[in-house]
Write a protein that holds these residues in place. Structure first.
Motif, PDB file in Angstrom:
ATOM      1  N   PHE A   3     -16.388  12.455   9.220  1.00 17.50           N
ATOM      2  CA  PHE A   3     -17.026  12.162   7.927  1.00 17.50           C
ATOM      3  C   PHE A   3     -16.954  13.390   7.028  1.00 17.50           C
ATOM      4  N   SER A   5     -17.997  15.163   3.016  1.00 25.85           N
ATOM      5  CA  SER A   5     -18.942  15.083   1.905  1.00 25.85           C
ATOM      6  C   SER A   5     -18.758  16.279   0.984  1.00 25.85           C
ATOM      7  N   VAL A  47     -24.001   9.044  -6.619  1.00 26.62           N
ATOM      8  CA  VAL A  47     -23.689   9.148  -5.187  1.00 26.62           C
ATOM      9  C   VAL A  47     -22.799   7.985  -4.783  1.00 26.62           C
ATOM     10  N   LEU A  48     -21.594   8.308  -4.353  1.00 28.21           N
ATOM     11  CA  LEU A  48     -20.602   7.291  -4.008  1.00 28.21           C
ATOM     12  C   LEU A  48     -20.285   7.330  -2.521  1.00 28.21           C
ATOM     13  N   GLU A  49     -20.512   6.207  -1.848  1.00 25.86           N
ATOM     14  CA  GLU A  49     -20.158   6.068  -0.432  1.00 25.86           C
ATOM     15  C   GLU A  49     -18.738   5.511  -0.345  1.00 25.86           C
ATOM     16  N   PRO A  51     -15.861   4.150   2.070  1.00 25.05           N
ATOM     17  CA  PRO A  51     -15.658   3.688   3.450  1.00 25.05           C
ATOM     18  C   PRO A  51     -14.365   4.231   4.057  1.00 25.05           C
ATOM     19  N   ALA A  64     -14.217   8.244   6.108  1.00 26.70           N
ATOM     20  CA  ALA A  64     -15.386   7.872   5.315  1.00 26.70           C
ATOM     21  C   ALA A  64     -15.976   9.139   4.700  1.00 26.70           C
ATOM     22  N   GLN A  66     -19.086  10.813   1.635  1.00 20.65           N
ATOM     23  CA  GLN A  66     -20.056  10.690   0.553  1.00 20.65           C
ATOM     24  C   GLN A  66     -19.634  11.669  -0.535  1.00 20.65           C
ATOM     25  N   GLN A 203     -22.193  16.439   6.468  1.00 24.58           N
ATOM     26  CA  GLN A 203     -23.157  15.343   6.498  1.00 24.58           C
ATOM     27  C   GLN A 203     -23.489  14.881   5.083  1.00 24.58           C
ATOM     28  N   ARG A 204     -24.169  13.738   4.995  1.00 23.41           N
ATOM     29  CA  ARG A 204     -24.582  13.223   3.698  1.00 23.41           C
ATOM     30  C   ARG A 204     -25.600  14.152   3.037  1.00 23.41           C
ATOM     31  N   LYS A 208     -27.880   6.972   2.355  1.00 21.01           N
ATOM     32  CA  LYS A 208     -26.684   6.139   2.177  1.00 21.01           C
ATOM     33  C   LYS A 208     -26.752   5.218   0.960  1.00 21.01           C
ATOM     34  N   HIS A 209     -27.921   4.661   0.661  1.00 20.58           N
ATOM     35  CA  HIS A 209     -28.012   3.661  -0.418  1.00 20.58           C
ATOM     36  C   HIS A 209     -28.598   4.225  -1.710  1.00 20.58           C
TER      37      HIS A 209
END
Length: 347
Positions: A3, A5, A47-49, A51, A64, A66, A203-204, A208-209
């Protein structure tokens, strides 16, 4: 693939399409957008997740991630205290970033002139060259990857693309050059791939949302200001600021017994610099202020998911754009601190 970020600042001259790009990448409206320059006055984090995209035939794929997108005011040489504050927002966005998107409006025609003519460039052409040089001077100091994003490609012939790439590539060593149309959402998938490719494992930074770090009450102020920009002309929009003076949320977001949505009560002050501007904002028999309020309320209800009772007041604060104290008090982060301090003293 691990992941990734990071913070990615979107910078460029006024009206390059920075806020339009932010909204397009997020898939929803976060930043206000108008055709008028200097619409954006502060940094906005979106903030854009992203995938995971697995490798496939002819496609690289990416992990994936963030991506914290940072929208910024247009780069310009400051004249007033407000301008200086806006440019400070740009500098702050460039200090804490992992990559930068340098957005260029390709409809801004390059001057086709000889070197001798360029040295004598005056008026609009001279100003244009000076603005480009000023914008480039900011990214030349950066050590992070800078991706050149050529926006509004749908508005020019394809044959003009290569000369544009050659022109800008000769001015700076960009990590990548990506042509897009933010308005038509063309080229955004490739842009995201390149952005994620520049980020490090991590990490984020946000849940997430979560869409933004900016509280709803300040998004509301921006929606009101957007309607002022769209509905008024001349100098008035640039001489206005919106401050939320009362923001009362309903106790519950559930529908009431009569089936209606609950009500959020909002009072906002629109500041301008002269009594003549106040008269324009209010309009004949309050007509303009009513139009601004009606248009803003519809968007605010869409944002909050409640009914909205919106009161607007117009106040004159002479030459506020040149007042350091007033301009700094407009910063939503400072307002949050003041609200928190007030609540603490009341408790």
């Amino acid at each position: 693939m691990s992941f990734r970020s990071g913070f990615v600042s979107i910078i460029g001259r006024p009206n390059a399409g920075k806020s339009t790009l932010l909204n397009a990448l997020l898939g929803q409206k976060l930043a206000i957008v108008t055709h008028k320059p200097q619409t954006t006055r502060t940094r906005i984090h979106g903030v854009l997740e992203v995938p995971l995209k697995k490798k496939a035939k002819g496609e690289m794929g990416h992990p994936a991630a963030q991506v914290v997108l940072v929208d910024t005011p247009g780069i310009h040489k400051p004249d007033t205290q407000l301008d200086r504050r806006m440019m400070q927002e740009v500098h702050d966005a460039l200090e804490s970033r992992d990559a930068v998107l340098f957005l260029v409006d390709v409809t801004h025609r390059l001057p086709k002139a000889t070197e001798a003519q360029k040295t004598k460039a005056t008026g609009r052409m001279g100003m244009s060259a000076a603005e480009d040089d000023f914008a480039l001077s900011l990214i030349k100091k950066l050590e992070c990857p800078v991706i050149l994003v050529l926006n509004k490609m749908d508005a020019i012939p394809k044959k003009d693309l290569l000369p544009l790439i050659a022109h800008w590539s000769a001015l700076h060593s960009f990590a990548d050059v990506i042509p897009i149309s933010a308005r038509k959402k063309e080229g955004l998938e490739l842009l995201l791939e390149k952005v994620v490719g520049q980020l490090k494992e991590g990490q984020r930074y946000f849940p997430k949302h979560q869409l933004t770090d900016q509280p709803e009450r300040f998004l509301v102020a921006e929606l009101i200001r957007e309607k002022i920009l769209m509905l008024t002309g001349e100098e008035v929009p640039y001489a206005t600021a919106v401050v939320i003076e009362k923001y009362e949320e309903p106790a519950s977001s559930k529908k009431m017994k009569d089936g209606k949505l609950p009500v959020t009560k909002i009072s906002a002050a629109i500041f301008c610099e002269r009594t003549g501007q106040k008269a324009i904002l209010i309009g004949k028999q309050g007509e303009m202020l009513k139009r601004i309020g009606t248009a803003a309320r519809k968007d605010i209800e869409g944002l909050l998911g409640t009914r909205v009772f919106l009161e607007l007041f117009v106040k004159v604060q002479e030459e506020w754009r040149s007042s350091r104290g007033f301009v700094e008090d407009l910063d939503w982060r400072r307002q949050l601190e003041q609200i928190a301090a007030k609540q603490q003293s009341e408790e």
